[in-house]
Design a protein around this motif. Structure first.
Motif, mmCIF file in Angstrom:
data_model
loop_
_atom_site.group_PDB
_atom_site.id
_atom_site.type_symbol
_atom_site.label_atom_id
_atom_site.label_comp_id
_atom_site.label_asym_id
_atom_site.label_seq_id
_atom_site.Cartn_x
_atom_site.Cartn_y
_atom_site.Cartn_z
ATOM 1 N N UNK A 23 -8.820 -25.152 -15.006
ATOM 2 C CA UNK A 23 -8.810 -24.422 -13.732
ATOM 3 C C UNK A 23 -8.120 -24.777 -12.663
ATOM 4 N N UNK A 24 -8.403 -26.509 -12.562
ATOM 5 C CA UNK A 24 -8.636 -26.697 -12.210
ATOM 6 C C UNK A 24 -6.759 -27.326 -11.214
ATOM 7 N N UNK A 25 -6.280 -26.986 -10.201
ATOM 8 C CA UNK A 25 -4.623 -27.430 -9.871
ATOM 9 C C UNK A 25 -4.903 -28.725 -10.773
ATOM 10 N N UNK A 26 -3.795 -29.500 -10.569
ATOM 11 C CA UNK A 26 -2.978 -30.963 -10.776
ATOM 12 C C UNK A 26 -3.917 -31.659 -9.658
ATOM 13 N N UNK A 32 -0.240 -35.417 -25.582
ATOM 14 C CA UNK A 32 0.871 -34.980 -24.212
ATOM 15 C C UNK A 32 0.265 -34.432 -23.365
ATOM 16 N N UNK A 33 0.741 -34.930 -22.236
ATOM 17 C CA UNK A 33 0.369 -34.217 -20.998
ATOM 18 C C UNK A 33 1.072 -33.793 -20.153
ATOM 19 N N UNK A 34 1.087 -32.017 -19.700
ATOM 20 C CA UNK A 34 2.347 -31.570 -18.623
ATOM 21 C C UNK A 34 1.265 -30.551 -18.052
ATOM 22 N N UNK A 35 2.250 -30.133 -17.040
ATOM 23 C CA UNK A 35 1.857 -28.779 -15.998
ATOM 24 C C UNK A 35 2.455 -27.538 -15.872
ATOM 25 N N UNK A 63 -0.975 -24.809 -10.072
ATOM 26 C CA UNK A 63 -0.452 -25.786 -10.867
ATOM 27 C C UNK A 63 -1.719 -25.825 -11.441
ATOM 28 N N UNK A 64 -1.405 -25.805 -13.184
ATOM 29 C CA UNK A 64 -2.646 -26.228 -14.196
ATOM 30 C C UNK A 64 -2.466 -27.270 -14.345
ATOM 31 N N UNK A 65 -2.971 -28.423 -15.000
ATOM 32 C CA UNK A 65 -2.463 -29.679 -15.609
ATOM 33 C C UNK A 65 -3.455 -29.738 -17.211
ATOM 34 N N UNK A 66 -2.564 -29.658 -18.469
ATOM 35 C CA UNK A 66 -2.999 -29.917 -19.533
ATOM 36 C C UNK A 66 -2.885 -31.249 -20.363
ATOM 37 N N UNK A 67 -3.718 -31.155 -21.313
ATOM 38 C CA UNK A 67 -2.584 -32.622 -21.861
ATOM 39 C C UNK A 67 -2.932 -31.676 -23.540
#
Length: 150
Positions: free
Chosen positions: A28-31, A66-69, A118-122
């Motif tokens: 839930x943290x902004x990227x 992989x990393x994406x936003x 913007x949500x960042x995730x992997x």
């Protein structure tokens, strides 16, 4: 066989959602502005003019994820975002093809997906994969409506 793999991957991702933010449904943290580096990093790809934008950043330096936003562009409440992940070996042969279901879950609490954030995730990669492609597949709204790129 692909169904079994997808079910196993879903179970692993759900069980990992409370441990860290490498599961595809947590964060839930902004990227932040950090991007993966090295030979496996891809130039950010953006899907524009959509309820959400996918900014695919490539394979992480440790080659495990992989990393994406995901950037939200709409006021309409979103339930989940579906991504298509294709993992390939050194010869370009597809090792795994997976659908990722992304939701804003922090710990074990589901949170709203908010406009302007913007949500960042992997997402974990198959160990045999050395290349990966990720694309926006579908957005599902709280009212049941669906949107997919043309």
């Amino acid at each position: 066989m692909k169904l079994y793999v997808a079910l196993i991957l879903a179970a692993v991702l759900l069980s990992a959602c409370s441990t860290n933010k490498t599961a595809s449904t947590t964060n839930a943290e902004p990227a932040s502005s950090s991007q993966p580096s090295g030979p496996q990093a891809a130039a950010p790809q953006t899907t524009i003019g959509t309820p959400v934008e996918l900014l695919y950043e490539g394979i992480t330096p440790d080659k495990a994820n992989i990393s994406y936003k995901i950037k939200v562009n709409t006021d309409k409440p979103i339930d989940e975002v579906h991504l298509a992940l294709k993992e390939m070996d050194s010869k370009g042969k597809v090792v795994e093809s997976t659908d990722i279901v992304w939701q804003n879950i922090v710990g074990s609490t589901r949170r709203p997906i908010e406009k302007g954030k913007i949500y960042e995730d992997q997402t974990p990669l198959d160990p045999a994969a050395i290349k990966a492609e990720c694309s926006l597949k579908e957005v599902i709204f709280k009212d049941g409506a669906r949107w997919s790129p043309k």
